[in-house]
Scaffold this motif. Sequence first.
Motif, PDB file in Angstrom:
ATOM      1  N   SER A   1     -45.570  17.706   9.364  1.00  0.00           N
ATOM      2  CA  SER A   1     -45.088  18.750   8.470  1.00  0.00           C
ATOM      3  C   SER A   1     -45.360  18.410   7.012  1.00  0.00           C
ATOM      4  O   SER A   1     -45.462  17.251   6.642  1.00  0.00           O
TER       5      SER A   1
ATOM      6  N   GLU B   1     -56.658  22.247   5.686  1.00  0.00           N
ATOM      7  CA  GLU B   1     -55.371  22.872   5.412  1.00  0.00           C
ATOM      8  C   GLU B   1     -54.276  22.221   6.253  1.00  0.00           C
ATOM      9  O   GLU B   1     -54.534  21.322   7.036  1.00  0.00           O
ATOM     10  N   HIS B   2     -53.101  22.719   6.134  1.00  0.00           N
ATOM     11  CA  HIS B   2     -51.956  22.191   6.859  1.00  0.00           C
ATOM     12  C   HIS B   2     -51.337  23.227   7.777  1.00  0.00           C
ATOM     13  O   HIS B   2     -50.275  22.997   8.329  1.00  0.00           O
ATOM     14  N   VAL B   3     -51.970  24.359   7.905  1.00  0.00           N
ATOM     15  CA  VAL B   3     -51.446  25.408   8.779  1.00  0.00           C
ATOM     16  C   VAL B   3     -52.544  25.908   9.706  1.00  0.00           C
ATOM     17  O   VAL B   3     -53.727  25.728   9.445  1.00  0.00           O
TER      18      VAL B   3
ATOM     19  N   GLY C   1     -53.867  23.034  12.017  1.00  0.00           N
ATOM     20  CA  GLY C   1     -52.619  22.413  11.581  1.00  0.00           C
ATOM     21  C   GLY C   1     -52.881  20.930  11.371  1.00  0.00           C
ATOM     22  O   GLY C   1     -54.020  20.486  11.277  1.00  0.00           O
TER      23      GLY C   1
ATOM     24  N   CYS D   1     -46.110  24.708   8.565  1.00  0.00           N
ATOM     25  CA  CYS D   1     -46.936  23.504   8.669  1.00  0.00           C
ATOM     26  C   CYS D   1     -46.477  22.587   9.789  1.00  0.00           C
ATOM     27  O   CYS D   1     -47.173  21.648  10.150  1.00  0.00           O
TER      28      CYS D   1
ATOM     29  N   VAL E   1     -48.627  25.296   1.702  1.00  0.00           N
ATOM     30  CA  VAL E   1     -50.034  25.226   1.336  1.00  0.00           C
ATOM     31  C   VAL E   1     -50.310  26.066   0.103  1.00  0.00           C
ATOM     32  O   VAL E   1     -49.551  26.959  -0.238  1.00  0.00           O
TER      33      VAL E   1
END
Length: 138
Positions: free
Chosen positions: A33, A11-13, A29, A46, A37
């Motif tokens: 940025s 994921e990006h978070v 993370g 993000c 998501v």
Amino acid sequence: NGADLVIANHEHVIHPYKNDGSFCWYSLGNFLSSDGVWNEPFDNLCQYSAVVHADLAREDNGISAKYSFELFLSHENDEGQVVSEPVYELFGKCNDEAQKQKIRSECEMLLNRIYGTTDRAYEMRPCYEIEGTGDKKL
């Protein structure tokens, strides 16, 4: 499956960690940025990432483990480069009160997610402890 420590990323978070017999943190993370998501928590935070510290010490009865983490914020610097810096340092040198409040609010949202709390106020710190890990023997 018997692992004592798992640190991975997807994921990006930032997602919460799990500390139920073994310590697992699956999403820290990405230090870069993006626009958001597709999976929960569906937010646009993000730009934040976490760095996990695993302090391991050999003892007579095994290895003790204590975990903590820092929050980092990716942003564009004065030269137009995207950099990732510790949130605590950025917060300390920020002179714009509106920007400081935005950082504080976003960090509190992340810390509530990480710790599994709701609407709790957290102070800005250079490092956050993960409670209950100091006595863990590996």
